[in-house]
Scaffold this motif. Sequence first.
Motif, mmCIF file in Angstrom:
data_model
loop_
_atom_site.group_PDB
_atom_site.id
_atom_site.type_symbol
_atom_site.label_atom_id
_atom_site.label_comp_id
_atom_site.label_asym_id
_atom_site.label_seq_id
_atom_site.Cartn_x
_atom_site.Cartn_y
_atom_site.Cartn_z
ATOM 1 N N LEU A 38 2.289 10.276 -0.381
ATOM 2 C CA LEU A 38 1.702 12.076 -0.076
ATOM 3 C C LEU A 38 0.568 11.909 0.007
ATOM 4 O O LEU A 38 -0.263 12.149 0.869
ATOM 5 N N ALA A 39 0.037 11.553 -0.972
ATOM 6 C CA ALA A 39 -1.025 11.826 -1.199
ATOM 7 C C ALA A 39 -2.566 10.450 -0.657
ATOM 8 O O ALA A 39 -3.195 10.366 -0.054
ATOM 9 N N ALA A 40 -1.929 9.350 -0.509
ATOM 10 C CA ALA A 40 -2.599 8.344 -0.534
ATOM 11 C C ALA A 40 -2.418 8.530 1.342
ATOM 12 O O ALA A 40 -3.211 8.323 1.910
ATOM 13 N N LYS A 41 -0.831 8.764 1.499
ATOM 14 C CA LYS A 41 -1.273 9.813 3.065
ATOM 15 C C LYS A 41 -2.384 10.644 3.270
ATOM 16 O O LYS A 41 -3.095 10.157 4.868
ATOM 17 N N LYS B 50 0.687 -1.682 -0.302
ATOM 18 C CA LYS B 50 0.010 -0.180 0.355
ATOM 19 C C LYS B 50 1.015 1.256 0.027
ATOM 20 O O LYS B 50 1.663 1.105 0.591
ATOM 21 N N LEU B 51 0.110 1.936 -0.891
ATOM 22 C CA LEU B 51 1.106 3.194 -1.011
ATOM 23 C C LEU B 51 1.679 4.337 0.569
ATOM 24 O O LEU B 51 3.104 4.141 1.117
ATOM 25 N N HIS B 52 0.532 3.963 1.159
ATOM 26 C CA HIS B 52 0.708 4.877 2.815
ATOM 27 C C HIS B 52 1.322 4.475 3.317
ATOM 28 O O HIS B 52 1.950 4.817 4.341
ATOM 29 N N TYR C 286 3.111 17.862 -14.737
ATOM 30 C CA TYR C 286 2.047 17.364 -13.822
ATOM 31 C C TYR C 286 2.371 17.815 -13.149
ATOM 32 O O TYR C 286 3.457 17.713 -11.709
ATOM 33 N N TYR C 287 0.892 17.464 -11.935
ATOM 34 C CA TYR C 287 0.883 18.063 -10.591
ATOM 35 C C TYR C 287 -0.385 16.867 -9.717
ATOM 36 O O TYR C 287 -1.230 16.818 -10.838
ATOM 37 N N LEU C 288 -0.199 16.824 -9.006
ATOM 38 C CA LEU C 288 -1.309 16.297 -8.079
ATOM 39 C C LEU C 288 -2.406 17.270 -7.707
ATOM 40 O O LEU C 288 -1.832 18.571 -6.930
ATOM 41 N N GLU C 289 -4.003 16.658 -7.788
ATOM 42 C CA GLU C 289 -4.402 18.139 -6.903
ATOM 43 C C GLU C 289 -5.820 17.341 -6.681
ATOM 44 O O GLU C 289 -6.141 16.461 -7.346
ATOM 45 N N LYS C 290 -5.881 17.759 -5.183
ATOM 46 C CA LYS C 290 -8.152 17.269 -4.526
ATOM 47 C C LYS C 290 -8.396 18.439 -3.943
ATOM 48 O O LYS C 290 -7.634 18.664 -2.976
ATOM 49 N N VAL D 53 -4.980 5.561 -5.899
ATOM 50 C CA VAL D 53 -4.485 6.555 -4.947
ATOM 51 C C VAL D 53 -5.823 7.459 -5.555
ATOM 52 O O VAL D 53 -6.866 6.875 -6.394
ATOM 53 N N ASP D 54 -6.925 8.034 -4.004
ATOM 54 C CA ASP D 54 -8.581 7.923 -4.091
ATOM 55 C C ASP D 54 -8.676 9.237 -4.206
ATOM 56 O O ASP D 54 -8.454 10.359 -4.029
#
Length: 111
Positions: A104-107, A3-5, A44-48, A31-32
């Motif tokens: 980090l996103a998974a955490k 698991k990534l987290h 590219y970057y992740l955003e939520k 990731v969710d």
Amino acid sequence: MDKLHKKKCVPCDGNTIPFDTDEIHIYLKKVDGWDVKSDVENNYYLEKNFKFKNFIESQKFVQRVGDIAEQEGHHPDICFGWGNAKIKILTHAIKGLAESDFILAAKVDQI
């Protein structure tokens, strides 16, 4: 598969090659609810976006994200206000995404 987290973010020395779109899509499935976006330079970057009942809940969430970021040595961009928080994650040293960004996103999702 691990698991990534449960993994630890690895410091980037700037020599890591950013993920290409194929690698991004593989990790995005782990990731969710995170979106992949790009800036004007096509980095590219992740955003939520996260929603909360009030300002205090947003503030508490942001503090917990900050605590995780310090533990991991990997710091996202955070914007928050009454009932909301936006987290943006990328590896600044490579102007793109690497495994640590998804860790980090998974955490953050575990909060």
